[in-house]
Design a protein around this motif. Sequence first.
Motif, PDB file in Angstrom:
ATOM      1  N   PHE A 169      -3.909  13.646  -0.045  1.00 17.89           N
ATOM      2  CA  PHE A 169      -4.594  12.745   0.954  1.00 17.89           C
ATOM      3  C   PHE A 169      -4.723  11.358   0.059  1.00 17.89           C
ATOM      4  O   PHE A 169      -4.637  11.354  -1.151  1.00 17.89           O
ATOM      5  CB  PHE A 169      -5.495  12.659   2.554  1.00 17.89           C
ATOM      6  CG  PHE A 169      -5.256  11.895   3.316  1.00 17.89           C
ATOM      7  CD1 PHE A 169      -3.828  12.492   4.241  1.00 17.89           C
ATOM      8  CD2 PHE A 169      -5.533  10.553   3.648  1.00 17.89           C
ATOM      9  CE1 PHE A 169      -3.567  11.341   5.228  1.00 17.89           C
ATOM     10  CE2 PHE A 169      -5.054   9.655   4.199  1.00 17.89           C
ATOM     11  CZ  PHE A 169      -4.535  10.395   5.173  1.00 17.89           C
ATOM     12  N   GLY A 170      -4.363  10.028   0.434  1.00 15.10           N
ATOM     13  CA  GLY A 170      -4.463   9.426   0.198  1.00 15.10           C
ATOM     14  C   GLY A 170      -2.749   8.827  -1.100  1.00 15.10           C
ATOM     15  O   GLY A 170      -2.254   9.234  -1.324  1.00 15.10           O
TER      16      GLY A 170
ATOM     17  N   SER B 182       5.866   8.209   0.402  1.00 14.24           N
ATOM     18  CA  SER B 182       5.608   9.151   0.720  1.00 14.24           C
ATOM     19  C   SER B 182       6.924   9.899   2.006  1.00 14.24           C
ATOM     20  O   SER B 182       7.103  11.416   1.561  1.00 14.24           O
ATOM     21  CB  SER B 182       4.671   9.853   1.552  1.00 14.24           C
ATOM     22  OG  SER B 182       4.041  10.145   2.761  1.00 14.24           O
TER      23      SER B 182
ATOM     24  N   LYS C 195       1.440  -1.050   0.102  1.00 11.75           N
ATOM     25  CA  LYS C 195      -0.208  -0.055   0.359  1.00 11.75           C
ATOM     26  C   LYS C 195       1.020   1.252  -0.247  1.00 11.75           C
ATOM     27  O   LYS C 195       0.704   2.059  -0.416  1.00 11.75           O
ATOM     28  CB  LYS C 195      -1.039  -0.193   1.211  1.00 11.75           C
ATOM     29  CG  LYS C 195      -2.041  -0.758   1.506  1.00 11.75           C
ATOM     30  CD  LYS C 195      -3.090  -0.469   2.546  1.00 11.75           C
ATOM     31  CE  LYS C 195      -4.038  -0.371   2.435  1.00 11.75           C
ATOM     32  NZ  LYS C 195      -4.586  -0.423   4.269  1.00 11.75           N
ATOM     33  N   CYS C 196       1.985   1.185   0.478  1.00 10.66           N
ATOM     34  CA  CYS C 196       2.885   2.399   0.834  1.00 10.66           C
ATOM     35  C   CYS C 196       3.191   3.385  -0.626  1.00 10.66           C
ATOM     36  O   CYS C 196       3.414   2.458  -1.959  1.00 10.66           O
ATOM     37  CB  CYS C 196       4.633   1.680   0.969  1.00 10.66           C
ATOM     38  SG  CYS C 196       5.266   3.367   1.100  1.00 10.66           S
ATOM     39  N   VAL C 197       2.724   4.516  -0.285  1.00 15.04           N
ATOM     40  CA  VAL C 197       3.458   5.444  -1.696  1.00 15.04           C
ATOM     41  C   VAL C 197       4.979   6.058  -1.510  1.00 15.04           C
ATOM     42  O   VAL C 197       4.767   6.924  -2.513  1.00 15.04           O
ATOM     43  CB  VAL C 197       2.066   6.230  -1.828  1.00 15.04           C
ATOM     44  CG1 VAL C 197       0.877   5.473  -2.343  1.00 15.04           C
ATOM     45  CG2 VAL C 197       1.412   7.060  -0.268  1.00 15.04           C
TER      46      VAL C 197
ATOM     47  N   CYS D 261       0.267   9.005   7.978  1.00  9.70           N
ATOM     48  CA  CYS D 261       0.461   8.008   6.775  1.00  9.70           C
ATOM     49  C   CYS D 261      -0.953   7.972   5.194  1.00  9.70           C
ATOM     50  O   CYS D 261      -1.702   7.776   5.125  1.00  9.70           O
ATOM     51  CB  CYS D 261       0.561   6.772   6.998  1.00  9.70           C
ATOM     52  SG  CYS D 261       0.299   5.566   5.686  1.00  9.70           S
ATOM     53  N   PRO D 262      -0.518   8.921   3.970  1.00 11.28           N
ATOM     54  CA  PRO D 262      -1.154   9.406   2.699  1.00 11.28           C
ATOM     55  C   PRO D 262      -1.969   7.736   3.026  1.00 11.28           C
ATOM     56  O   PRO D 262      -3.157   7.615   2.289  1.00 11.28           O
ATOM     57  CB  PRO D 262      -0.724   9.896   2.110  1.00 11.28           C
ATOM     58  CG  PRO D 262       0.752   9.429   1.887  1.00 11.28           C
ATOM     59  CD  PRO D 262       1.192   9.337   3.861  1.00 11.28           C
ATOM     60  N   ALA D 263      -1.494   6.386   2.750  1.00 13.20           N
ATOM     61  CA  ALA D 263      -2.072   5.175   1.827  1.00 13.20           C
ATOM     62  C   ALA D 263      -2.869   4.628   2.973  1.00 13.20           C
ATOM     63  O   ALA D 263      -2.833   3.458   2.387  1.00 13.20           O
ATOM     64  CB  ALA D 263      -0.950   5.048   1.317  1.00 13.20           C
ATOM     65  N   LEU D 264      -2.497   4.761   4.611  1.00 17.95           N
ATOM     66  CA  LEU D 264      -2.826   4.108   5.858  1.00 17.95           C
ATOM     67  C   LEU D 264      -2.129   2.833   5.924  1.00 17.95           C
ATOM     68  O   LEU D 264      -3.290   1.615   5.992  1.00 17.95           O
ATOM     69  CB  LEU D 264      -4.438   4.016   5.649  1.00 17.95           C
ATOM     70  CG  LEU D 264      -5.506   5.326   5.567  1.00 17.95           C
ATOM     71  CD1 LEU D 264      -7.138   4.382   4.980  1.00 17.95           C
ATOM     72  CD2 LEU D 264      -4.971   6.496   6.103  1.00 17.95           C
TER      73      LEU D 264
ATOM     74  N   ARG E 213       3.748   5.249 -10.257  1.00 17.83           N
ATOM     75  CA  ARG E 213       4.624   5.986  -9.927  1.00 17.83           C
ATOM     76  C   ARG E 213       5.930   5.917  -9.167  1.00 17.83           C
ATOM     77  O   ARG E 213       7.047   6.519  -8.140  1.00 17.83           O
ATOM     78  CB  ARG E 213       3.559   6.991  -8.103  1.00 17.83           C
ATOM     79  CG  ARG E 213       3.804   7.400  -7.654  1.00 17.83           C
ATOM     80  CD  ARG E 213       2.668   8.087  -5.724  1.00 17.83           C
ATOM     81  NE  ARG E 213       3.369   8.039  -4.911  1.00 17.83           N
ATOM     82  CZ  ARG E 213       2.825   9.420  -4.937  1.00 17.83           C
ATOM     83  NH1 ARG E 213       1.822  10.197  -5.059  1.00 17.83           N
ATOM     84  NH2 ARG E 213       3.398   9.324  -3.079  1.00 17.83           N
TER      85      ARG E 213
END
Lengths: 64, 409
Positions: free
Chosen positions: B353-354, A13, A9-11, A55-58, B108
């Motif tokens: 966010f996200g 950030s 899930k990690c992006v 954490c934006p990706a939860l 990304r």
Amino acid sequence: MKITLDQDKCVASGQCVVAAADVFDQRDEDGIAVLLTAEPPADQATDTRHAASVCPALAIHIQE
Amino acid sequence: MTSTVESAGESPAAVPRFPMTRAAGCPFDPPPTAVAQQKQAPLTRVRLWDDSTPWLVTRYAEQRALLADPRVSADINRPGYPLQVALPPGGGSASFVLMDDPEHARLRRMVTAPFAIKRVAALRPAIQGIVDELIDDMLAGPKPVDLVEAFALPVPSLVICELLGVPYADHDFFQDNSKIVIKRDAGPEQRMGAQRALLGYLDDLMGRKLADPADDLLSGLAERVRSGEMTRNEAAQMGVLLLIAGHETTANMIALGTLALLEHPAQLELLRDSDDPKLVASAVEELLRYLNIVHNGRRRVALEDIEIAGERVRAGEGLIIANDIGNRDPDAFPDPDRLDIERDARHHVAFGFGVHQCLGQPLARLELQVVYSTLYRRIPALRLAGDIERVPFKHDGNVYGVYELPVTW
């Protein structure tokens, strides 16, 4: 406190590293977060909770 | 526009127009209509240029929930997506920002490594050097001076050029074109022309990086093109995106942030007289929250029916997630309209966010930390040259800021 990190899930950030540098790091090749310790000491608890909350990706889950 | 909407309050058909107009004399605050919408409900309806009526998501908690919800799509080509302007024939941009996973994640991840915290932190001396040199030039030159042209735009432009490996000598070309791309009232022809010009430039540059790689981000992308991980067109598109995103946003934060601090002298003094890097970092977060220069909302479309805040968002309905209003939500930030650089604002949503949260945020934060901790200390008498009423604000832009900021000292 027990932490799990979902790298899929990690992006990358890096916000967890900014919040809690003793608990999280990033992989060199793609910036994906790495868990340095799954059970951080009590004095890291606040920073770790903050890391999970920004954490934006939860991708960070905390079991208290 | 505002008064029309408010006076039409009794009619159920009255749906306010979006984007909304800021109140005269309140350049840092969200439009009054938007604030009223937030008070009314977490999700309300707005009317766009094409008469569609997507949801306006007004409150912080619902914004974070929806931006992180996999049932919500960022794909600009899906029916119901709340468009800012008509799509060109053949569909929208091929930028990963407007794609969903797994394509979004694949692309990304090709550019996340250079934005890792430690890699970005290593740029601090280089950024400090750029900032110091530009301030030297300002101090040696005539005054008053336009802070946008002399400082706010060159800082991030020099930094992003260095990071990407774009010759800075070409900056007039890409700044002129990227201005058109993000200008709200640019015509579709004009916008497409500018986009084509930038893509052609980056494609040409990619060709040069393929032939003669250096130690920069574009050469890293060229390596992935060579290994077959991405196409040359994807790499060039990525270059355009990073080039635009890398200088326009930060430049506006530097100039508008400076103006906001000049209008809040006690806060500016606090920042200028402190040696604490934590206060500098906290000031950056607070200014990002308070100003939130992306004022047109993050645009999404629901893939399924979603129950949220007592509403049912139906599959195919558009969502405009207005982070500027979310950052002024009193439930998330007590006394939200007060600029307070000592508050903990780190959970703001100025970068979104996200999974689509701004890729360049570590770089932006570092640039702003270096700028805000250097500029006012080196030019302690910095002040606006003239009246704030004469400052031209970017009411027509996709990124809010000022076109010019005449300053003296």
